[in-house]
Each structure stands twice: as C-alpha cells, then as structure tokens.
Design an enzyme around this catalytic site. Structure first.
Site, PDB file in Angstrom:
ATOM      1  N   LYS A  57       0.071  -0.618   0.170  1.00  0.00           N
ATOM      2  CA  LYS A  57      -0.072  -0.166   0.307  1.00  0.00           C
ATOM      3  C   LYS A  57       0.756   1.574   0.162  1.00  0.00           C
ATOM      4  CE  LYS A  57      -3.966  -2.193   2.135  1.00  0.00           C
ATOM      5  NZ  LYS A  57      -4.856  -2.773   3.887  1.00  0.00           N
ATOM      6  N   SER A  73       0.075   0.959   6.287  1.00  0.00           N
ATOM      7  CA  SER A  73      -0.597  -0.042   7.428  1.00  0.00           C
ATOM      8  C   SER A  73      -1.994  -1.114   6.338  1.00  0.00           C
ATOM      9  CB  SER A  73      -1.041   0.788   8.452  1.00  0.00           C
ATOM     10  OG  SER A  73      -1.374   0.092   9.521  1.00  0.00           O
ATOM     11  N   ASP A  74      -1.550  -2.328   7.356  1.00  0.00           N
ATOM     12  CA  ASP A  74      -3.018  -3.193   7.393  1.00  0.00           C
ATOM     13  C   ASP A  74      -2.588  -4.713   8.493  1.00  0.00           C
ATOM     14  OD1 ASP A  74      -4.428  -4.728   5.028  1.00  0.00           O
ATOM     15  OD2 ASP A  74      -3.761  -6.596   5.657  1.00  0.00           O
ATOM     16  N   GLN A  75      -4.158  -4.786   8.540  1.00  0.00           N
ATOM     17  CA  GLN A  75      -4.379  -5.445   9.740  1.00  0.00           C
ATOM     18  C   GLN A  75      -4.467  -6.725   9.717  1.00  0.00           C
ATOM     19  OE1 GLN A  75      -7.402  -4.920  12.926  1.00  0.00           O
ATOM     20  NE2 GLN A  75      -5.689  -3.799  14.178  1.00  0.00           N
ATOM     21  N   ALA A 110       0.494  -3.982  10.765  1.00  0.00           N
ATOM     22  CA  ALA A 110       1.689  -4.017   9.895  1.00  0.00           C
ATOM     23  C   ALA A 110       1.764  -2.375   9.491  1.00  0.00           C
ATOM     24  CB  ALA A 110       2.313  -4.616   9.271  1.00  0.00           C
TER      25      ALA A 110
END
Length: 201
Positions: A57, A73-75, A110
């Site tokens: 991203k 960011s990613d979850q 992250a």
C-alpha cells in the site's frame, strides 16, 4: 537522517480509523487510496500477509506521490495461524466471533513508511494478543446489531462497544489494535526525516 520538513505526508489508506489515529499527531497530511489486491497468497501466514500488504500500500501510493512520505498499514486477525479479514457481511461477522469466542487472537497490525525520492523504506509489525470472552450467540447478535463492525478485521471495535467482548489485551503499542501503531509510526517518520514537532499544528 537529516530533517526534511518540506516533505508532505500521505496516508495510504481509506480507513476512517487510521485517519483519526494519524490526526492525533497533529501533522498535516492528505489521504490517498492504494490500489492493492489484498488477496492472501497460498499458505501465507497472517503476519506475513499484514507486512506484505502494508508495504504494498505504501509503495503503491508512493509511486503516485514520489516526493512525499507515505504511510501504509494493514491488519489481519490471526486465529491459530488462520487469517481473518474484514467480514463485510453480518453472517460472516457472526461466524468470526463464534470462532473467536474463548480464544486468544493475535491482531497482526503492520505499518510501512516509504519515500521514493529519498529511497527510504521501513516496515514493522505490532502484534496484539486479545483474549475473547466465551460469548453466547445472543450476545454476539446483539453486539453486531448495535455496532455493525463489518469493516473491522475480527468483527470487533475495541475502541467502542467491542471492548465488552474481551477479557484482556496485551500489546506494546496502544493504538495498534485500532489499526495504526502510532509509536512505531512516529519512529519511522523520524527515521524518514520528518520533524514531528515542527510539523505539528
């Protein structure tokens, strides 16, 4: 790295939760939607998936804004090694919470910071261990109808009513569970040359 107060900050996310969290730092920033396929790779572990997508991203948005400092960011919710993403629908949210009741779930959050102009790139992971209560079906249904958390990985908003579903939270970056670990984010922004105090408004 030398401070670069002239570099603009971009949040590579359409998440309202991440936007609200980043706004706490009082930094001027713009938002850009990353064009990234979030499909997990075959056999990809939740932590690896979160890291890969956060970096993808940030890179995707940095390609469009090469002179800016970009946050991605990613979850991914990690239930015994199986990734749980955003449910999107009521029925999927019910199934997620039923699977997680009485279990310890690790929310793998992250974050990545990229600046193409300075060749800067860092990423990190902020895992959050969450112990869910042994929830009854009626309680799950009542919660979902009240808060409709269908855009949240793991089907629960810990910053809202979802906190009532939990027994305990264990982490070292308090905002990670909501979607953006600000301690790690600030560390990377400083490393990228952004002076947080000069930029804060």
């Amino acid at each position: 790295m030398q401070s670069s107060p002239s570099r603009k900050l971009v949040l590579g996310s359409t998440s309202v939760y991440r936007r609200e969290l980043l706004a706490r730092l009082r930094l001027p920033f713009i938002v850009a939607a990353p064009d990234v396929d979030e499909t997990p790779l075959p056999g990809e572990a939740p932590a690896a998936l979160a890291r890969r997508l956060a970096l993808a991203k940030a890179r995707a948005v940095a390609d469009i804004h090469p002179d800016c400092i970009v946050i991605g960011s990613d979850q991914v919710a990690d239930l015994h090694g199986q990734p749980l993403g955003k449910p999107r629908t009521h029925d999927r949210a019910v199934a997620q919470l039923q699977a997680m009741r009485g279990q310890t779930v690790i929310f793998q959050t992250a974050v990545a910071v990229v600046c193409k102009a300075s060749s800067f790139m860092q990423e990190d992971l902020a895992p959050v261990r969450v112990q869910f209560r042994d929830l009854g079906d009626a309680e799950i249904e009542q919660y979902l109808r009240a808060e409709t958390p269908y855009d949240c990985a793991g089907s629960a908003k810990s910053e809202g009513l979802g906190i009532s579903l939990l027994e305990a939270i264990d982490n070292d970056d308090p905002t990670a569970l909501v979607g953006l670990p600000l301690i790690r984010t600030c560390r990377m922004l400083r490393a990228a040359g952004l002076n947080l105090w000069e930029q804060a408004t």
